[in-house]
Design a protein around this motif. Sequence first.
Motif, short mmCIF file in Angstrom:
data_model
loop_
_atom_site.label_atom_id
_atom_site.label_comp_id
_atom_site.label_asym_id
_atom_site.label_seq_id
_atom_site.Cartn_x
_atom_site.Cartn_y
_atom_site.Cartn_z
N UNK A 5 0.87 -1.17 0.00
CA UNK A 5 0.00 0.00 0.00
C UNK A 5 0.91 1.23 0.00
N UNK A 6 0.61 2.21 -0.86
CA UNK A 6 1.49 3.36 -0.95
C UNK A 6 1.28 4.35 0.19
N UNK A 7 0.23 4.16 0.98
CA UNK A 7 0.00 5.07 2.12
C UNK A 7 0.56 4.52 3.41
N UNK A 9 1.98 1.08 3.78
CA UNK A 9 3.04 0.10 3.61
C UNK A 9 2.64 -1.33 3.88
N UNK A 10 1.36 -1.59 4.14
CA UNK A 10 0.91 -2.96 4.34
C UNK A 10 1.05 -3.76 3.05
N UNK A 11 1.29 -5.04 3.20
CA UNK A 11 1.37 -5.92 2.03
C UNK A 11 -0.04 -6.29 1.62
N UNK A 12 -0.35 -6.10 0.32
CA UNK A 12 -1.68 -6.35 -0.21
C UNK A 12 -1.56 -7.39 -1.31
N UNK A 13 -2.44 -8.38 -1.28
CA UNK A 13 -2.47 -9.41 -2.31
C UNK A 13 -3.34 -8.90 -3.46
N UNK A 14 -2.79 -8.82 -4.66
CA UNK A 14 -3.54 -8.33 -5.81
C UNK A 14 -3.63 -9.41 -6.87
N UNK A 34 -0.67 1.39 -8.81
CA UNK A 34 -0.85 2.12 -7.56
C UNK A 34 -1.81 1.29 -6.72
N UNK A 35 -1.37 0.86 -5.54
CA UNK A 35 -2.14 -0.06 -4.73
C UNK A 35 -2.46 0.58 -3.39
N UNK A 40 -7.02 2.05 3.84
CA UNK A 40 -6.63 3.34 3.29
C UNK A 40 -7.61 3.78 2.20
N UNK A 41 -8.12 2.83 1.43
CA UNK A 41 -9.10 3.15 0.40
C UNK A 41 -10.39 3.69 1.03
N UNK A 42 -10.83 3.06 2.13
CA UNK A 42 -12.03 3.53 2.83
C UNK A 42 -11.78 4.91 3.43
#
Length: 58
Positions: A5-7, A9-14, A34-35, A40-42
């Motif tokens: 996540x760019x905000x 830093x959590x690892x996100x599975x895409x 951009x992930x 962060x999205x909410x």
Amino acid sequence: MQARCIMCGRIVETEEFIPDPYDDEDELPKKSPVVFCQLCEAKLRHESDESQKVPKPM
């Protein structure tokens, strides 16, 4: 595929997008995606909704 996540830093599975091989569009240079994580999205969605509201009169 894992990304950060760019905000926060959590690892996100895409999911990896596989383009159609028969597509006739020109090859565009690939950019890194951009992930944002769900939290962060909410947060961004909530902040943008609040900024669009008309302030209450005093």
